[in-house]
Motif scaffolding. Structure first.
Motif, PDB file in Angstrom:
ATOM      1  N   PRO A  37       0.841  -1.201   0.000  1.00 43.29           N
ATOM      2  CA  PRO A  37       0.000   0.000   0.000  1.00 43.29           C
ATOM      3  C   PRO A  37       0.877   1.253   0.000  1.00 43.29           C
ATOM      4  O   PRO A  37       2.053   1.191   0.337  1.00 43.29           O
ATOM      5  N   CYS A  38       0.275   2.362  -0.375  1.00 43.66           N
ATOM      6  CA  CYS A  38       0.993   3.639  -0.475  1.00 43.66           C
ATOM      7  C   CYS A  38       1.597   4.006   0.883  1.00 43.66           C
ATOM      8  O   CYS A  38       0.944   3.926   1.917  1.00 43.66           O
ATOM      9  N   GLU A  39       2.882   4.414   0.851  1.00 42.51           N
ATOM     10  CA  GLU A  39       3.544   4.744   2.116  1.00 42.51           C
ATOM     11  C   GLU A  39       3.278   6.178   2.542  1.00 42.51           C
ATOM     12  O   GLU A  39       3.581   6.577   3.660  1.00 42.51           O
ATOM     13  N   THR A  40       2.737   6.984   1.636  1.00 43.77           N
ATOM     14  CA  THR A  40       2.531   8.402   1.933  1.00 43.77           C
ATOM     15  C   THR A  40       1.213   8.644   2.669  1.00 43.77           C
ATOM     16  O   THR A  40       1.125   9.499   3.537  1.00 43.77           O
ATOM     17  N   CYS A  41       0.205   7.902   2.300  1.00 41.89           N
ATOM     18  CA  CYS A  41      -1.158   8.271   2.712  1.00 41.89           C
ATOM     19  C   CYS A  41      -1.579   7.835   4.119  1.00 41.89           C
ATOM     20  O   CYS A  41      -2.321   8.546   4.768  1.00 41.89           O
ATOM     21  N   HIS A  42      -1.138   6.685   4.537  1.00 44.10           N
ATOM     22  CA  HIS A  42      -1.569   6.151   5.841  1.00 44.10           C
ATOM     23  C   HIS A  42      -3.084   6.056   5.969  1.00 44.10           C
ATOM     24  O   HIS A  42      -3.633   6.282   7.036  1.00 44.10           O
TER      25      HIS A  42
ATOM     26  N   ARG B  93      -2.575   1.524  -7.329  1.00 41.61           N
ATOM     27  CA  ARG B  93      -2.783   2.937  -7.606  1.00 41.61           C
ATOM     28  C   ARG B  93      -3.453   3.574  -6.392  1.00 41.61           C
ATOM     29  O   ARG B  93      -4.505   3.133  -5.949  1.00 41.61           O
ATOM     30  N   CYS B  94      -2.833   4.627  -5.912  1.00 42.33           N
ATOM     31  CA  CYS B  94      -3.367   5.294  -4.728  1.00 42.33           C
ATOM     32  C   CYS B  94      -4.193   6.496  -5.165  1.00 42.33           C
ATOM     33  O   CYS B  94      -3.996   7.034  -6.261  1.00 42.33           O
ATOM     34  N   GLN B  95      -5.097   6.902  -4.299  1.00 45.68           N
ATOM     35  CA  GLN B  95      -5.976   8.038  -4.638  1.00 45.68           C
ATOM     36  C   GLN B  95      -5.192   9.311  -4.961  1.00 45.68           C
ATOM     37  O   GLN B  95      -5.619  10.121  -5.772  1.00 45.68           O
ATOM     38  N   HIS B  96      -4.038   9.472  -4.294  1.00 47.23           N
ATOM     39  CA  HIS B  96      -3.301  10.728  -4.518  1.00 47.23           C
ATOM     40  C   HIS B  96      -2.463  10.680  -5.801  1.00 47.23           C
ATOM     41  O   HIS B  96      -1.901  11.680  -6.207  1.00 47.23           O
ATOM     42  N   ASP B  97      -2.387   9.509  -6.431  1.00 48.25           N
ATOM     43  CA  ASP B  97      -1.514   9.348  -7.604  1.00 48.25           C
ATOM     44  C   ASP B  97      -2.271   9.745  -8.880  1.00 48.25           C
ATOM     45  O   ASP B  97      -3.175   9.038  -9.319  1.00 48.25           O
TER      46      ASP B  97
HETATM   47 ZN   LIG Z   1      -1.090   7.560  -1.540  1.00 52.89          ZN
END
Ligand SMILES: [Zn+2]
Length: 277
Positions: free
Chosen positions: A155-160, A177-181
């Motif tokens: 999972p994305c390491e930025t979003c938590h 694919r993360c929501q912020h990407d």
């Molecule tokens: Zn993310």
């Protein structure tokens, strides 16, 4: 120049009425192709000297201009005879050599993949009760890893953010694919993955990368059961989509292999899942 090597026969095709074109995997020269002139003549010295899944001692004249070398001598070193008697294992072995032949660029050295294929064929030829679906997934994962295209489902390491109900996986980037990407590539060819598949895949991936995912499952019944529970049906389906997309293997080849190696009701169920559009 004459070159001597060990080589596993991956593909054998007719070339003229009496000759063959053979694709080999070698430890030092990667995937190579040789012609075998007069291979089918009654007195050919090549008769019985090579066949699919054999490891051979091969001597060939190097020809650089068209990539097809000329075999001078060939003799079998390891024939893996059990694969001629166990058709399910032979079906899987056929898929593995075909996949390897298609996935590897010519003449790129891959000693790791050579060793991996050789050991997997040895294992299939030595264990008539080998868990075939699992062998297939293990081989595919190792191959993707050695080719440097193993997908990453971390999972994305930025979003938590808490894990979603379904993950969105980008076939183009090989990552979730993360929501912020908002990069354009990440939005191409998305597929939805259930968290159980993400979890199972990440578990295997971590084991593989840390060297704790051996090529073979030793036949202890308890261990077998544990390992099986970590392979949800969707994992094979996910791998199939990814491999079809990245390694130039027609989806039908993998699907037919699955049909042929299935022996249990569980695997039959997996097959139905894979056949859905
Ligand atoms: Zn993310």
């Amino acid at each position: 120049m004459i070159t001597q090597t060990e080589a596993i026969a991956l593909q054998i095709r007719p070339w003229s009425k009496t000759s063959h074109i053979v694709t080999w995997l070698t430890p030092d020269h990667g995937r190579i192709t040789t012609s075998i002139k007069g291979a089918c003549r009654p007195k050919s010295p090549f008769l019985g000297q090579y066949d699919l899944f054999y490891t051979c001692h091969l001597l060939f004249y190097t020809r650089e201009h068209d990539g097809v070398h000329i075999a001078k001598e060939c003799e079998p070193h390891h024939r893996r005879d059990l694969l001629r008697e166990n058709w399910r294992a032979a079906a899987l072995a056929s898929y593995l050599v075909e996949l390897t032949a298609r996935a590897l660029p010519p003449r790129e050295q891959h000693a790791d993949i050579y060793k991996h294929l050789s050991q997997t064929l040895d294992y299939l030829a030595a264990h008539s009760d080998a868990p075939l679906l699992e062998c297939m997934i293990r081989y595919e994962l190792h191959l993707l890893y050695f080719l440097g295209v193993l997908p990453d489902l971390s999972p994305c390491e930025t979003c938590h953010t808490p894990p979603p109900e379904w993950f969105s996986f980008s076939l183009a980037t090989g990552r979730l694919r993360c929501q912020h990407d908002h990069s354009p590539h990440a939005a191409e060819n998305l597929i939805s993955l259930h968290p159980t598949i993400q979890e199972a895949f990440t578990h295997l991936r971590n084991k593989l990368i840390s060297g704790r995912y051996p090529l073979h499952l030793e036949p202890s019944p308890i261990k077998k059961k544990e390992e099986k529970s970590k392979l949800p049906l969707g994992l094979s389906r996910f791998l199939g989509i990814f491999i079809t997309c990245h390694l130039d293997v027609p989806a039908a080849v993998r699907r037919v292999t699955l049909e042929m190696i299935e022996t249990t009701p569980t695997q039959k169920f997996a097959l139905q899942e894979i056949q859905q559009p």
